[in-house]
Write an enzyme that holds these catalytic residues in place. Structure first.
Site, short mmCIF file in Angstrom:
data_model
loop_
_atom_site.label_atom_id
_atom_site.label_comp_id
_atom_site.label_asym_id
_atom_site.label_seq_id
_atom_site.Cartn_x
_atom_site.Cartn_y
_atom_site.Cartn_z
N GLU A 177 98.42 2.00 28.50
CA GLU A 177 98.50 2.98 27.40
C GLU A 177 97.46 2.60 26.35
O GLU A 177 97.42 1.45 25.89
CB GLU A 177 99.89 3.03 26.77
N GLU B 60 96.26 -1.28 21.19
CA GLU B 60 96.45 -0.67 19.87
C GLU B 60 95.61 -1.49 18.89
O GLU B 60 95.89 -2.67 18.68
CB GLU B 60 97.93 -0.68 19.48
N ASP C 268 89.70 -2.83 20.91
CA ASP C 268 89.40 -1.45 21.28
C ASP C 268 89.38 -1.40 22.81
O ASP C 268 88.63 -2.15 23.45
CB ASP C 268 88.03 -1.03 20.69
N ASP D 274 93.60 9.88 18.09
CA ASP D 274 93.11 10.31 16.77
C ASP D 274 92.09 11.42 16.95
O ASP D 274 91.14 11.28 17.72
CB ASP D 274 92.42 9.15 16.06
N LYS E 241 86.60 14.25 10.47
CA LYS E 241 85.32 14.35 9.75
C LYS E 241 84.15 14.28 10.71
O LYS E 241 84.17 13.48 11.66
CB LYS E 241 85.22 13.20 8.73
N ASP F 39 98.66 17.11 19.77
CA ASP F 39 99.18 18.24 19.01
C ASP F 39 98.05 18.93 18.26
O ASP F 39 98.30 19.73 17.36
CB ASP F 39 100.28 17.79 18.04
C1 SAM Z 1 97.20 9.22 16.17
S1 SAM Z 1 97.75 7.62 16.57
C2 SAM Z 1 98.99 7.95 17.81
C3 SAM Z 1 99.87 6.77 18.06
C4 SAM Z 1 100.93 6.98 19.15
N1 SAM Z 1 100.32 7.16 20.45
C5 SAM Z 1 101.81 8.16 18.82
O1 SAM Z 1 101.71 9.17 19.53
O2 SAM Z 1 102.58 8.07 17.86
C6 SAM Z 1 96.42 6.97 17.58
C7 SAM Z 1 96.51 5.46 17.70
O3 SAM Z 1 95.51 5.01 18.60
C8 SAM Z 1 94.95 3.82 18.12
N2 SAM Z 1 93.60 3.76 18.70
C9 SAM Z 1 92.60 4.65 18.44
N3 SAM Z 1 91.52 4.36 19.18
C10 SAM Z 1 91.85 3.27 19.93
C11 SAM Z 1 91.13 2.49 20.88
N4 SAM Z 1 89.87 2.82 21.20
N5 SAM Z 1 91.73 1.43 21.46
C12 SAM Z 1 93.01 1.11 21.10
N6 SAM Z 1 93.73 1.81 20.19
C13 SAM Z 1 93.17 2.88 19.62
C14 SAM Z 1 94.98 3.98 16.61
O4 SAM Z 1 94.97 2.74 15.93
C15 SAM Z 1 96.27 4.74 16.39
O5 SAM Z 1 97.36 3.88 16.12
#
Ligand code: SAM
Length: 268
Positions: free
Chosen positions: A93, A118, A145, A168, A172, A204
């Site tokens: 994940e 994460e 990452d 995410d 922007k 979403d």
């Molecule tokens: C919008 S949040 C959604 C979190 C969770 N999946 C949820 O649905 O509640 C996106 C998450 O992905 C993490 N994230 C974004 N890019 C990532 C990457 N390249 N590798 C690991 N984590 C990442 C961010 O820190 C953030 O916590």
């Protein structure tokens, strides 16, 4: 009752210039969250997570932990012999947030192994706490990452499912290079998955869900979106974002793509 989460903008822009830059500079680490880890070595030692916990950051990993991680990724279970990896499928994940889905699924699917990424270390601490409280030994997590760490783990062709839930949207324009879904990212996903392996995505943000389907189609290594492929995961605990969407009746899109052989290699 969940605390309100930001809903973002009604419009979702796609800047072709940023998309092109994400492709051209992917290998330089452009778009990585927090930048290239090689360029911020001091930061990595901030409030370390105890050595014994199933957590790693690749730039700062001990030889002993690397060996334990390698054993886990190879499919070794306590007391196991031979090649058991095939019987203990690996799921990844990316961006697990508070970790509800990851922990819930790992608990329900004890015979499977899970690797979660994460980038927010405090969320990793929270997730580790719930994994340990639940007594789970089939999950490792990392605050690297995922795009940087995964190519270094020797997992090509060995991952059954990759979950990317509510990535995410990076609204922007100047941040769009950070969006996860790009052709090089799909190359990585394609490389990691077993033949017929599944990419499971939810969002979403309607525009992002559309963009993901377009980029996956352009990539050419996956079947067309079939939400039915992802429907079985409805039985798992929702992520925080999904729980919020359900609570306020906000629509979300469920996408499932199966890895297929690619007709031709893009750009080579
Ligand atoms: C919008 S949040 C959604 C979190 C969770 N999946 C949820 O649905 O509640 C996106 C998450 O992905 C993490 N994230 C974004 N890019 C990532 C990457 N390249 N590798 C690991 N984590 C990442 C961010 O820190 C953030 O916590």
């Amino acid at each position: 009752m969940q605390r309100s989460l930001p809903l973002g903008r009604p419009d979702f822009d796609v800047d072709p210039g940023q998309q092109q830059e994400a492709i051209e500079r992917y290998d330089d680490g452009r778009g990585l969250i927090g930048g290239d880890p090689n360029r911020r070595p001091a930061h990595v030692r901030w409030r370390p997570i105890p050595e014994q916990q199933p957590y790693f950051r690749l730039i700062d990993i001990s030889a002993e932990k690397r060996a334990r991680l390698a054993g886990f990724l190879a499919g070794e279970a306590a007391g196991s012999v031979g090649d058991v990896a095939a019987h203990r499928p690996l799921e990844i994940e990316i961006g697990f947030g508070m970790g509800e889905f990851l922990a819930g699924r790992a608990q329900a699917q004890a015979e499977r192994r899970f690797l979660g990424f994460e980038v927010k270390r405090d969320l990793c601490r929270l997730a580790i706490r719930s994994l340990l409280q639940a007594g789970l030994d089939n999950v490792w997590i990392s605050d690297d990452d995922a795009r940087w760490a995964l190519p270094q783990l020797g997992l090509d062709g060995r991952v059954a499912v990759i979950h990317v839930l509510y990535p995410d949207p990076w609204w922007k324009r100047r941040h769009q290079v950070k969006r996860l879904f790009s052709l090089p990212f799909l190359d990585l996903v394609h490389q990691l998955l077993i033949p017929g392996g599944l990419l499971h995505v939810r969002s979403d943000v309607e525009g992002y869900a559309q963009l993901i389907q377009q980029v996956v189609a352009e990539h050419g290594g996956f079947s067309a979106n079939d939400p039915a492929l992802a429907a079985p995961f409805d039985a798992d605990p929702p992520t925080r974002r999904e729980a919020y969407c359900r609570e306020i009746d906000r629509p979300y899109w469920v996408l499932g793509f199966r890895k297929e052989a690619r007709a031709e290699i893009r750009g080579c």
